[in-house]
Scaffold this motif. Structure first.
Motif, short mmCIF file in Angstrom:
data_model
loop_
_atom_site.label_atom_id
_atom_site.label_comp_id
_atom_site.label_asym_id
_atom_site.label_seq_id
_atom_site.Cartn_x
_atom_site.Cartn_y
_atom_site.Cartn_z
N MET A 126 -32.53 -31.34 7.87
CA MET A 126 -34.09 -31.06 7.89
C MET A 126 -34.31 -29.56 8.17
N LEU A 127 -35.00 -28.97 7.30
CA LEU A 127 -35.33 -27.68 7.53
C LEU A 127 -36.69 -27.51 8.14
N VAL A 128 -36.83 -26.66 9.21
CA VAL A 128 -38.41 -26.39 9.60
C VAL A 128 -38.35 -24.89 9.60
N GLU A 129 -39.34 -24.53 8.58
CA GLU A 129 -39.65 -23.25 8.37
C GLU A 129 -40.94 -23.03 7.76
N ILE A 144 -39.02 -36.64 11.85
CA ILE A 144 -37.61 -36.67 12.43
C ILE A 144 -37.39 -38.36 12.59
N HIS A 145 -38.19 -39.12 12.98
CA HIS A 145 -38.05 -40.45 13.04
C HIS A 145 -38.13 -41.40 11.90
N VAL A 169 -28.87 -33.15 11.47
CA VAL A 169 -28.64 -31.74 11.83
C VAL A 169 -30.21 -31.04 11.61
N ILE A 170 -30.78 -30.07 12.26
CA ILE A 170 -32.04 -29.68 11.97
C ILE A 170 -31.89 -28.12 12.01
N PRO A 194 -32.99 -36.84 20.60
CA PRO A 194 -31.71 -35.61 20.48
C PRO A 194 -31.08 -35.44 19.16
N THR A 195 -31.20 -34.30 18.51
CA THR A 195 -30.62 -34.02 17.33
C THR A 195 -30.03 -32.85 17.21
#
Length: 355
Positions: free
Chosen positions: A1-4, A39-40, A46-47, A70-71
């Motif tokens: 997952m991309l967080v940007e 996320i769930h 991986v993030i 936790p990830t």
């Protein structure tokens, strides 16, 4: 997952991930709030985490993820911004495993190298089991007891008794190193009687921020190593970005622009070999978590010179590459979980003083 939050950077990261057949994009979100909601549902392996986010920033998002689900998290940060550096290092303290540089445009000369580094870190970290854990820095409150081994962790290997008082401690790590260094050095007292020379594989632009961060979470005084300085007890000398850290025959710090060793500059092997030559049986070498084999051959030189040597045990290493290589070479006098390394160092000093 991309967080940007930046659409341009988010699309660039998605393009970089899509080029690697071993990676698949689970989700791409623009905020910490979205990441916590998604996320769930997507359950990523991986993030990739931006730090400068609107609303909940990347640091707080990391904290909440590590508390709730936790990830493995790889922080993608602007290396040139001081505030971003500090937040990135605090994200490591909160549970993130690695920091890499934010990607540049496809026409930039550094694009391929940075893109490869991002994919490599995401692949490696996706395989790392993470758990809820106490904040780094708690080591100061209650130093770990050498007897307190966790379930499934074998008894430490036997080490050759220390016959001379160690005069210098050399430590090295790669992937997973910053939290490991914080735990190890955080368990040593402020009046620790040896100088510490440290190699961490990390982008050159991050090294000043890493040293500043580490200085704030351990009792010892931490800073970037400077040419010609005589190392002092209780001080940690961090190899600067893209230069080898060594010790001269006169006992002074030397920074070298020599070619990378095994693809690494700074090289743990060069540091350990210089300690073997200069300190001989009065050296002490520790090789922690990391990808690859850097440091193993140098730790063997220290071991053959009569120095005390330790490799981190597989049970605590984020990536069991560098310490595993040392074990294969029989370079490690002891193989210990991370929590037991500081007590072994302190006991070796006591034994040496009483010998």
């Amino acid at each position: 997952m991309l967080v940007e939050d930046s659409l341009v950077v988010r699309q660039l990261l998605a393009h970089i991930v899509s080029r690697d057949p071993r990676l698949a994009l689970a989700a791409a979100v623009a905020s910490g709030e979205e990441a916590l909601r998604e996320i769930h549902r997507v359950q990523p392996d991986v993030i990739s985490m931006d730090i400068r986010l609107p609303g909940i920033d990347g640091l707080e998002t990391t904290r909440r993820i590590m508390a709730e689900r936790p990830t493995p998290i790889v922080v993608v940060a602007d290396a040139i911004e001081d505030s971003s550096l500090k937040i990135s290092m605090n994200a490591l303290r909160a549970g993130a495993l690695s920091v890499v540089e934010k990607p540049v445009g496809t026409g930039h000369r550094a694009y391929e190298a940075i893109a490869d580094q991002i994919c490599t870190q995401l692949r490696i970290m996706s395989q790392v089991p993470v758990i809820r854990r106490r904040p780094i820095g708690a080591e100061r409150l209650a130093p770990p007891r050498d007897e307190a081994r966790g379930p499934g962790v074998p008894a430490p290997t036997t080490q050759v008794p220390v016959t001379q008082v160690p005069s210098v401690l050399a430590v090295a790590a790669s992937t997973g190193g910053p939290p490991a260094f914080a735990k190890l050095l955080g368990a040593l007292p402020a009046d620790f009687p040896l100088p510490v020379l440290l190699v961490q594989h990390m982008g050159a632009a991050f090294m000043e921020g890493f040293a500043d961060w580490l200085n704030g979470v351990v009792p010892l005084s931490v800073g970037i190593a400077r040419e010609g300085v005589r190392p002092l007890p209780g001080h940690v000398y961090v190899a600067p970005g893209d230069r080898h850290l060594t010790l001269t025959p006169g006992g002074l710090v030397a920074l070298l622009d020599d070619a990378p060793v095994g693809g690494q500059r700074p090289s743990a092997t060069l540091l350990f070999r210089s300690i073997a030559r200069v300190a001989g049986p009065r050296g002490f070498g520790v090789l922690l978590t990391g990808m690859g084999e850097d440091g193993a051959a140098g730790l063997l030189d220290m071991h053959l010179a009569g120095a005390a040597t330790i490799a981190e045990h597989e049970s605590s290493a984020v990536v069991y590459g560098m310490p595993a290589a040392a074990v294969r070479l029989r370079a490690a006098g002891s193989v210990l979980p991370l929590d037991l390394i500081a007590p072994r160092i302190l006991r070796a000093l006591q034994l040496g003083l009483s010998a």
